[in-house]
Enzyme design. Structure first.
Site, PDB file in Angstrom:
ATOM      1  N   HIS A  39       0.828  -1.207   0.000  1.00  0.00           N
ATOM      2  CA  HIS A  39       0.000   0.000   0.000  1.00  0.00           C
ATOM      3  C   HIS A  39       0.862   1.256   0.000  1.00  0.00           C
ATOM      4  O   HIS A  39       0.585   2.223  -0.708  1.00  0.00           O
ATOM      5  CB  HIS A  39      -0.928   0.009   1.222  1.00  0.00           C
ATOM      6  CG  HIS A  39      -2.206  -0.713   1.002  1.00  0.00           C
ATOM      7  ND1 HIS A  39      -2.296  -2.086   1.025  1.00  0.00           N
ATOM      8  CD2 HIS A  39      -3.458  -0.261   0.723  1.00  0.00           C
ATOM      9  CE1 HIS A  39      -3.552  -2.437   0.788  1.00  0.00           C
ATOM     10  NE2 HIS A  39      -4.274  -1.356   0.593  1.00  0.00           N
ATOM     11  N   LYS A 104      -9.955  -7.707   7.991  1.00  0.00           N
ATOM     12  CA  LYS A 104     -10.689  -8.011   9.224  1.00  0.00           C
ATOM     13  C   LYS A 104     -10.687  -6.780  10.104  1.00  0.00           C
ATOM     14  O   LYS A 104      -9.734  -6.008  10.121  1.00  0.00           O
ATOM     15  CB  LYS A 104     -10.071  -9.205   9.957  1.00  0.00           C
ATOM     16  CG  LYS A 104      -8.699  -8.956  10.552  1.00  0.00           C
ATOM     17  CD  LYS A 104      -8.272 -10.130  11.414  1.00  0.00           C
ATOM     18  CE  LYS A 104      -6.782 -10.181  11.677  1.00  0.00           C
ATOM     19  NZ  LYS A 104      -6.336  -9.457  12.863  1.00  0.00           N
TER      20      LYS A 104
END
Lengths: 177, 288
Positions: A39, A104
């Site tokens: 990222h 999550k």
């Protein structure tokens, strides 16, 4: 098990807008993997105005760093990692056309706002169910940043990968917090 | 007379421990998950618990890690005063620490575990590519055995662990409220249902160590002191009443167990630490 919606990737706007927080989905088709370091690199490229190594329009990014595949297997254990560590980066990727993410746990307000602005969705898969989830991955290949090892960007193909819509494009969340 | 233990015996024991715990949940954790599944009243949370049981079954059958985060190896060594580790031929300086790390590297490779350790925290986060070094804690005990306990600690739950220095005049309810709040804030990110380790007393680092060492206890065990056994029961009840519930989806199951360990401390202090452990609670012990 409860009733599932079946969706396929890449995601279009119609599919995104049909999803609501709490919907249980089965995802089929190609997705990309990326964790923290990938990222960071993608966002550094965007900031520098340079092309990305993957096409994000309509794509789903799965936040996962799998275990190595045993011989004859497609992939090792492959469950989601904590999504909030990607909060600082996700809005920038959503602005380039990313339509979905799988992780999550929680997302922050900047991500939730970006999901509404860019009409995208965030899914949660069951944390710690990496063995079960790996059974829904039918192919895996490296596409970028192989030097990052488990954190490299892979192209996976899902077959009915189970997830839940955690944050939808309407600003709703499955979580109480 | 000192009893010798061969260096390779330690290597092999640690190698087997780390391959075994990556793919097999212990019976106490499985039993707690099964009991929680039966009891759970929230359908979404129950679905996740059923996934976790199926996941454990697939992991054991396919020799596939339960979770892709096969963890940082935290090792507790209790070494008897009448036993020593015999260094291998040609390596007279090799220690038990070397043997443990060698076993960890071997088990991580042979067990197809993820390489989850970087050599440096900030300047250069390059992967060591063998999951070494382990975090190792040594304890001197009597006897001629070496007991090695290995805990594979995931990053997501470890990130949510907390420490607080309480005033020595704090009440039990102050501690309970703080622990419950730490667990609530850990939330869905840390993979509930949790196992909660609580360390009370000692000093800054001992409280944290106790909170982790507590995780080595079986989930069906109780603190031997009645006061702290009751505290464990009360904390579990309060934590499960507040949430976040399995997968953060609400319901009745936020923790499978709470394990409290204590130590004497300074008259001015009441150190407290909470170690959050995910449901993939992987640990085992070898006695050599």
């Amino acid at each position: 098990m409860n009733e599932h919606k079946e969706i396929t990737t890449p995601l279009d706007e119609k599919t995104v807008m049909s999803l609501h927080a709490g919907d249980e989905v089965l995802i089929t088709g190609p997705v990309y993997t990326a964790r923290d370091m990938a990222h960071k690199r993608l966002c550094e490229l965007i900031d520098a105005g340079r092309p990305l190594p993957v096409e994000l329009a309509g794509a789903i990014i799965y936040f996962v760093g799998p275990t190595p595949a045993r011989p004859g297997e497609v992939i090792g254990s492959a469950g989601p990692t904590t999504a909030s560590r990607m909060d600082a980066f996700s809005p920038k990727l959503l602005a380039t056309g990313l339509k979905g993410m799988i992780g999550k746990g929680y997302r922050d307000a900047t991500v939730r706002d970006a999901l509404m602005k860019y009409k995208a969705v965030h899914f949660s898969a069951t944390g710690g169910a990496g063995a079960l989830l790996s059974r829904h991955i039918v192919s895996s290949e490296f596409v970028a940043y192989e030097d990052l090892g488990t954190e490299a960007i892979r192209r996976l193909v899902f077959d009915k990968f189970p997830a839940i819509v955690a944050y939808d494009a309407y600003g709703n969340s499955v979580y109480r917090v | 007379m000192l009893r010798p233990v061969e260096y390779q015996t330690i290597v092999d024991a640690v190698c087997n421990l780390c391959m075994n715990i990556a793919c097999n949940l212990s019976d106490d954790v499985l039993n707690a998950l099964k009991a929680a599944t039966v009891k759970e009243s929230n359908p979404s949370a129950k679905g996740v618990l059923m996934q976790l049981l199926l996941n454990a079954q697939i992991a054991a059958e396919k020799k596939l890690p339960i979770c892709q985060d096969t963890g940082l190896a935290v090792v507790f060594v209790e070494q008897g005063s009448s036993v020593f580790v015999n260094p291998p031929n040609g390596r007279p300086d090799a220690t038990i620490t070397d043997a443990i790390n060698e076993g960890l590297a071997k088990g991580s490779e042979s067990g197809y575990l993820r390489k989850s350790v970087v050599a440096d925290p900030l300047a250069n986060r390059s992967n060591t590519n063998n999951n070494c070094p382990a975090v190792i804690h040594y304890f001197a005990v009597s006897g001629d055995k070496i007991k090695i306990s290995l805990l594979a600690k995931g990053g997501g739950c470890e990130n949510k662990s907390r420490f607080k220095m309480f005033l020595p005049t704090a009440y039990k309810d102050d501690i309970i409220e703080w622990v419950v709040d730490v667990v609530r804030q850990a939330g869905a990110d840390a993979c509930p249902p949790f196992v909660i380790g609580v360390g009370l007393g000692g000093d800054f680092e001992l409280a944290a160590l106790l909170s982790k060492k507590a995780l080595l206890r079986r989930l069906d065990s109780k603190n031997q002191n009645d006061y702290y056994a009751d505290l464990e029961t009360e904390l579990l009840k309060r934590i499960n009443a507040v949430g976040p519930g399995t997968g953060g989806l609400g319901g009745d199951t936020t923790a499978l167990g709470v394990l409290v360990e204590t130590a004497p401390c300074h008259i001015a202090s009441l150190p407290a630490a909470v170690n959050i452990e995910c449901h993939a609670h992987r640990h085992a012990t070898a006695c050599i």
